[in-house]
Scaffold this motif. Structure first.
Motif, PDB file in Angstrom:
ATOM      1  N   LEU A 265       0.863  -1.177   0.000  1.00  0.00           N
ATOM      2  CA  LEU A 265       0.000   0.000   0.000  1.00  0.00           C
ATOM      3  C   LEU A 265       0.900   1.226   0.000  1.00  0.00           C
ATOM      4  O   LEU A 265       1.729   1.390   0.906  1.00  0.00           O
ATOM      5  CB  LEU A 265      -0.909   0.002   1.231  1.00  0.00           C
ATOM      6  N   TRP A 324      -3.178   0.439  -3.746  1.00  0.00           N
ATOM      7  CA  TRP A 324      -2.528  -0.865  -3.651  1.00  0.00           C
ATOM      8  C   TRP A 324      -1.805  -1.156  -4.954  1.00  0.00           C
ATOM      9  O   TRP A 324      -2.345  -0.932  -6.039  1.00  0.00           O
ATOM     10  CB  TRP A 324      -3.560  -1.974  -3.402  1.00  0.00           C
ATOM     11  N   SER A 393      -3.099  -0.153  11.094  1.00  0.00           N
ATOM     12  CA  SER A 393      -3.694  -0.052   9.767  1.00  0.00           C
ATOM     13  C   SER A 393      -3.481   1.339   9.201  1.00  0.00           C
ATOM     14  O   SER A 393      -2.850   2.206   9.816  1.00  0.00           O
ATOM     15  CB  SER A 393      -5.185  -0.382   9.830  1.00  0.00           C
ATOM     16  N   VAL A 394      -4.073   1.575   8.022  1.00  0.00           N
ATOM     17  CA  VAL A 394      -3.884   2.839   7.335  1.00  0.00           C
ATOM     18  C   VAL A 394      -4.505   3.996   8.107  1.00  0.00           C
ATOM     19  O   VAL A 394      -4.117   5.155   7.917  1.00  0.00           O
ATOM     20  CB  VAL A 394      -4.478   2.738   5.915  1.00  0.00           C
ATOM     21  N   PRO A 399       1.000   3.952  11.296  1.00  0.00           N
ATOM     22  CA  PRO A 399       0.772   2.646  10.653  1.00  0.00           C
ATOM     23  C   PRO A 399       2.057   1.849  10.523  1.00  0.00           C
ATOM     24  O   PRO A 399       3.150   2.404  10.399  1.00  0.00           O
ATOM     25  CB  PRO A 399       0.201   3.022   9.288  1.00  0.00           C
ATOM     26  N   HIS A 402       3.380  -1.568   5.258  1.00  0.00           N
ATOM     27  CA  HIS A 402       2.419  -2.310   4.442  1.00  0.00           C
ATOM     28  C   HIS A 402       3.131  -2.930   3.241  1.00  0.00           C
ATOM     29  O   HIS A 402       2.928  -2.534   2.090  1.00  0.00           O
ATOM     30  CB  HIS A 402       1.290  -1.389   3.982  1.00  0.00           C
ATOM     31  N   HIS A 404       4.054  -6.906   1.890  1.00  0.00           N
ATOM     32  CA  HIS A 404       3.772  -8.307   2.190  1.00  0.00           C
ATOM     33  C   HIS A 404       4.160  -9.179   0.996  1.00  0.00           C
ATOM     34  O   HIS A 404       3.761  -8.903  -0.146  1.00  0.00           O
ATOM     35  CB  HIS A 404       2.282  -8.463   2.499  1.00  0.00           C
ATOM     36  N   HIS A 447      -2.849  -5.994  10.381  1.00  0.00           N
ATOM     37  CA  HIS A 447      -2.921  -4.564  10.081  1.00  0.00           C
ATOM     38  C   HIS A 447      -3.152  -4.311   8.596  1.00  0.00           C
ATOM     39  O   HIS A 447      -3.835  -3.356   8.218  1.00  0.00           O
ATOM     40  CB  HIS A 447      -1.646  -3.861  10.561  1.00  0.00           C
ATOM     41  N   MET A 448      -2.627  -5.187   7.724  1.00  0.00           N
ATOM     42  CA  MET A 448      -2.866  -5.025   6.300  1.00  0.00           C
ATOM     43  C   MET A 448      -4.253  -5.526   5.909  1.00  0.00           C
ATOM     44  O   MET A 448      -4.865  -5.003   4.956  1.00  0.00           O
ATOM     45  CB  MET A 448      -1.780  -5.741   5.498  1.00  0.00           C
ATOM     46  N   SER A 451      -6.585  -2.605   6.510  1.00  0.00           N
ATOM     47  CA  SER A 451      -6.464  -1.629   5.428  1.00  0.00           C
ATOM     48  C   SER A 451      -7.075  -2.154   4.136  1.00  0.00           C
ATOM     49  O   SER A 451      -7.705  -1.400   3.383  1.00  0.00           O
ATOM     50  CB  SER A 451      -4.986  -1.271   5.204  1.00  0.00           C
ATOM     51  N   TRP A 452      -6.896  -3.442   3.880  1.00  0.00           N
ATOM     52  CA  TRP A 452      -7.459  -4.040   2.666  1.00  0.00           C
ATOM     53  C   TRP A 452      -8.980  -3.981   2.690  1.00  0.00           C
ATOM     54  O   TRP A 452      -9.626  -3.628   1.691  1.00  0.00           O
ATOM     55  CB  TRP A 452      -6.978  -5.467   2.541  1.00  0.00           C
TER      56      TRP A 452
END
Length: 460
Positions: A265, A324, A393-394, A399, A402, A404, A447-448, A451-452
């Motif tokens: 992200l 993303w 998260s975002v 944060p 991000h 992965h 955490h991702m 955000s996702w």
């Protein structure tokens, strides 16, 4: 006689006198605490009067054995640094040979004195060391742990084994969580390579070895080799020399299918929706003289640089000022994806404060109105329920990174090692029925995922 008896009783009663102890502002009567328990000592055999000189020095030189040489000879499988550490801490002792130190009781051990590593051994000299020097040689495969004493407990072993996604005779695949270091150093004691040697050996003498690395803050697929042959093949597979073809077309086709896909992200959105970044990287030292930083190499070519290639693809629209993207590295340089995103694309990864601190300082972390790509209507970012926004998260104030490692495709190394060792294989055999290429997909960390879920309505 009465006086002697009286004195004895008085000493006994004085030693058993209660002591007032204060704990949590409450005074209580109690007995005196026992002193420190004596350290368990291991006695070495008396130093022999005759030794083979070649065991310690050349046969022609006069024999002069020091205490540290005698211990290193006696504990041949203990690292010399461990033995030296016992000397530094004053834990190596020798029986006192001075007649004034000796007591008349033959059954009582003679007093001990601390010795230095350079003390010359004499015939009959007896050295005492703590049993900890023997415990250090229980298993050599734990020597990679920097502390020399750390060993994962049952909970840590169970935790690491839960990270395992796949295991065969050649490889081990894990889903690494963020903040878990991959390679340890002196201040790091819980690195994955050190703990895996003890927790993920699965009955083998040697634990799995690293064949590639992820940053401490990154998450996702982490590949390890389980044998010398598989480690060599994997290191070759992820190196720049694998462009050369081999005599096996099946193996070459499987190697050509090798793919690494990262999801990230980023703040902003690249100008082009997809493309290839060809920006060589070089390492520089900051003004403090200690901190290293990776930058895009200067076109003049004055500084040493390494080729770095990354393919990218935008996965969706810009929402909340972020988008993303999918990253496919074709080379494996340190911090390659982070530097390419921050400097080449101008869109640093969310949570990457090392290479994107300026953009983070300008980026307002709050729900904002964006436009839906399909209808053109305003789109307002949905806030999650509860306290999920505080989990990196975002939407959180600080944060986490991000980035992965989501998908990996690579040859089935275990199958090809069997084929190479056995020669031609019948098409109906169990080896031939195994897949030539393995594919792994790792779920994102929490955490991702948050955000996702916030921003994935219109992802393609």
């Amino acid at each position: 006689m009465r006086a002697t008896k009286f004195n004895f009783l008085s000493r006994a009663s004085a030693s058993a006198a209660p002591v007032i102890r204060v704990s949590n502002n409450i005074a209580r009567l109690g007995t005196t605490k026992e002193g420190p328990k004596p350290r368990q000592l291991l006695s070495l055999p008396p130093f022999p009067a005759q030794l083979i000189p070649s065991l310690f020095r050349g046969s022609d030189a006069p024999l002069r054995v020091t205490a540290v040489s005698w211990l290193k000879h006696y504990f041949a499988d203990v690292p010399g640094s461990v033995i030296q550490l016992h000397f530094n801490k004053g834990l190596v002792q020798m029986e006192c040979s001075n007649p004034r130190c000796l007591s008349g009781d033959e059954n009582k051990m003679a007093p001990l004195r601390k010795i230095s590593p350079n003390v010359v051994m004499e015939a009959g000299s007896k050295i005492y060391v703590p049993v900890s020097i023997v415990e250090s040689r229980i298993s050599k495969r734990f020597d990679t742990i920097p502390s020399g004493t750390l060993y994962p407990n049952a909970d840590e072993i169970e935790y690491l084994q839960r990270l395992v996604m796949y295991k065969d005779s050649a490889i081990l695949v894990l889903n690494k969580p963020p903040k878990l270091p991959v390679k340890g150093n002196l201040p790091v004691h819980n690195s994955l390579d050190a703990l895996a040697a003890a927790a993920l050996s699965y009955g083998r003498d040697d634990g799995p070895k690293l064949v590639h690395r992820l940053d401490r803050e990154s998450s996702g697929i982490h590949l390890m080799g389980r044998s010398k042959e598989s480690i060599a093949q994997l290191l070759w597979l992820f190196s720049d020399t694998r462009k050369a073809k081999t005599s096996s077309k099946t193996w070459d086709d499987a190697c050509a299918a090798t793919t690494q896909k990262f999801w990230a992200l980023v703040i902003g959105s690249p100008k082009e929706k997809e493309g290839v970044i060809r920006a060589p990287l070089s390492k520089v030292l900051l003004s403090d003289g200690k901190t290293e930083r990776i930058i895009i190499a200067d076109p003049s070519g004055i500084e040493a640089s390494q080729e770095a290639i990354t393919e990218y693809r935008v996965l969706g629209p810009t929402i909340n000022g972020c988008s993303w993207i999918e990253l496919c590295p074709r080379t494996g340089r340190k911090h390659q994806l982070r530097v390419h995103c921050a400097e080449a694309l101008g869109t640093p990864i969310v949570g990457d404060y090392k290479y994107g601190w300026y953009m983070h300082s300008k980026w307002k972390q709050m729900p904002r109105v964006d436009v839906e790509p399909t209808s053109g209507k305003p789109y307002k970012l949905r806030r999650p329920e509860g306290l999920d926004v505080q989990k990196g998260s975002v939407l959180s104030k600080v944060p986490l990174l991000h980035l992965h490692f989501r998908e990996l495709m690579l040859p089935n190394v275990a199958k090809f090692l069997e084929v190479f060792s056995e020669g031609p294989v019948d098409k109906h055999s169990t080896v031939a029925t195994k897949k030539d290429v393995l594919r792994f997909v790792a779920p994102m960390p929490s955490h991702m995922k948050i955000s996702w879920n916030l921003m994935s309505s219109y992802l393609v």
